[in-house]
Design a protein around this motif. Structure first.
Motif, PDB file in Angstrom:
ATOM      1  N   ALA A 154       0.948  -1.182  -0.103  1.00 56.72           N
ATOM      2  CA  ALA A 154      -0.210   0.008   0.011  1.00 56.72           C
ATOM      3  C   ALA A 154       0.761   1.278  -0.024  1.00 56.72           C
ATOM      4  CB  ALA A 154      -0.984   0.076   1.360  1.00 56.72           C
TER       5      ALA A 154
ATOM      6  N   ILE B 273      -3.900   0.440  -2.248  1.00 51.91           N
ATOM      7  CA  ILE B 273      -3.647  -0.844  -1.657  1.00 51.91           C
ATOM      8  C   ILE B 273      -4.027  -2.067  -2.686  1.00 51.91           C
ATOM      9  CG2 ILE B 273      -4.420  -2.740  -0.140  1.00 51.91           C
ATOM     10  CD1 ILE B 273      -5.387  -0.402   1.758  1.00 51.91           C
TER      11      ILE B 273
ATOM     12  N   LEU C  84      -3.106  -3.123   8.864  1.00 50.80           N
ATOM     13  CA  LEU C  84      -2.109  -2.636   7.767  1.00 50.80           C
ATOM     14  C   LEU C  84      -0.898  -2.037   8.188  1.00 50.80           C
ATOM     15  CD1 LEU C  84      -2.384  -2.581   4.807  1.00 50.80           C
ATOM     16  CD2 LEU C  84      -2.890   0.066   4.985  1.00 50.80           C
TER      17      LEU C  84
END
Length: 376
Positions: free
Chosen positions: A138, A143, A251
């Motif tokens: 990302a 992403i 993430l």
């Protein structure tokens, strides 16, 4: 795979994506679809028919363009010249063949070369289906998800009928972009019990960088032997679907460390007899975004905008590192009231020495080329 079967499979998956977008109804998710003057140009490369077993699931905003211009082929990336460095994809090797046919290949290749990747490796099972979120990468703008599906002997994987990403904090789905997939290749033949998929998710830099996410995947399958039937994909009654299988993850914070570099070239040129400006270029690890602006108010009328957009349709983005050129493929393009944008793959992690945008206003003619060096 026959052209007819490929087309029907793509239409079916596209219909699923459009249905999902109707369910989501969020502003960001339909940004491209509702924008006035929506256009998507073809990249300059020729297209080739994908081998049997390769299926696409495309964002709703690209479906019409896909069926009109690209079907039944896919973007065939230009033959890559000598690589800056050969990349070992390690446990993601199964995705490498898929990536070689992908418009985002250089973004992924560069990310893996620089370990700008987050291995997830989480799986969920339901009945004959098992889905795995293998990895993500990302930046501030997008992403890229890599995921796979397997089935037991009772089913053959047709493809993914859905692949989306939800921000769990807000409960909203992110803007789904292009995707593609292919069966695992074993001894030169498709393994219909394993399928690799990739999906682009677009981010809005004006919003907080996402942290806690949930991948939402659904597999389409058929009974054993059906994948070799030329009619597969044309008879909806033959299709079976897994439940929506969900995988949560956080993430990696490293992805927000790379701020998008913005350049304002303000270089003016002419397309189809109209004055245009190369107004802005955005550079990030996974994406190069080019924005063109119309200089005259009269050029903002729809027929003129369309003419200008089509005149600048055939483009090439060439990155050079230590003298080695790499073509960065165009992933999409669309019009706006005051101009248009084109998105390209990126290898900015390689710290290239130069980045050149080439616009071919008259394909095949040298005097029809416009060249702009973006890294001054």
């Amino acid at each position: 795979m026959s052209i007819e079967r490929l087309e029907n499979g793509m239409r079916a998956e596209s219909a699923v994506l459009m249905k999902e977008r109707e369910e989501i109804r969020e502003t960001g998710d339909v940004r491209l679809a509702v924008m006035k003057g929506l256009n998507e140009g073809r990249s300059r490369e020729r297209h080739t028919l994908p081998r049997r077993g390769m299926i696409f699931a495309l964002a709703a905003a690209a479906v019409v363009i896909l069926l009109l211009f690209i079907l039944p082929g896919i973007h065939n990336t230009s033959p890559h010249t000598t690589k800056v460095q050969e990349v070992n994809w390690g446990e993601l090797e199964g995705f490498k063949r898929l990536s070689l046919l992908d418009i985002n290949h250089e973004s992924l290749n560069s990310a893996i070369r620089h370990e700008y990747i987050q291995l997830i490796g989480k799986s969920v099972e339901s009945g004959p289906y098992r889905v795995t979120l293998d990895a993500v990468t990302a930046d501030e703008n997008m992403i890229i998800m890599l995921y796979s599906a397997t089935t037991d002997a009772s089913q053959e994987v047709y493809g993914f009928s859905g692949a989306r990403l939800k921000e769990t904090g807000s409960g909203t789905y992110l803007d789904t972009g292009n995707g593609m997939g292919a069966h695992e290749l074993m001894s030169g033949e498709d393994n219909y019990h394993k399928y690799y998929g990739k999906r682009v998710i677009y981010l809005d830099r004006s919003k907080p960088f996402p942290e806690r996410l949930e991948a939402d995947l659904q597999v389409a399958s058929v009974n054993p032997g059906k994948m070799d039937d030329p009619k597969t994909g044309t008879i909806m009654a033959d299709m079976h679907y897994s439940p929506r299988l969900k995988i949560s993850f956080t993430l990696d914070a490293k992805f927000k460390q790379y701020a998008t570099r913005i350049i304002y070239p303000d270089q003016q040129f002419t397309l189809a007899g109209h004055e245009v400006s190369l107004a802005q270029v955005e550079l990030s690890p996974l994406l190069v975004r080019v924005r063109m602006a119309y200089l005259n108010e009269g050029d903002k009328a729809w027929p003129v905008r369309q003419e200008i957009f089509e005149a600048g349709m055939y483009t090439e983005m060439v990155s050079r590192t230590h003298g080695v050129p790499v073509n960065l493929n165009a992933s999409t393009g669309y019009g706006m009231e005051g101009g248009y944008e084109r998105l390209y793959s990126s290898n900015m992690l390689d710290n290239p020495d130069s980045l050149e945008l080439i616009i071919r206003t008259k394909p095949g003619e040298e005097n029809g080329e416009l060249r702009f060096e973006l890294l001054q």
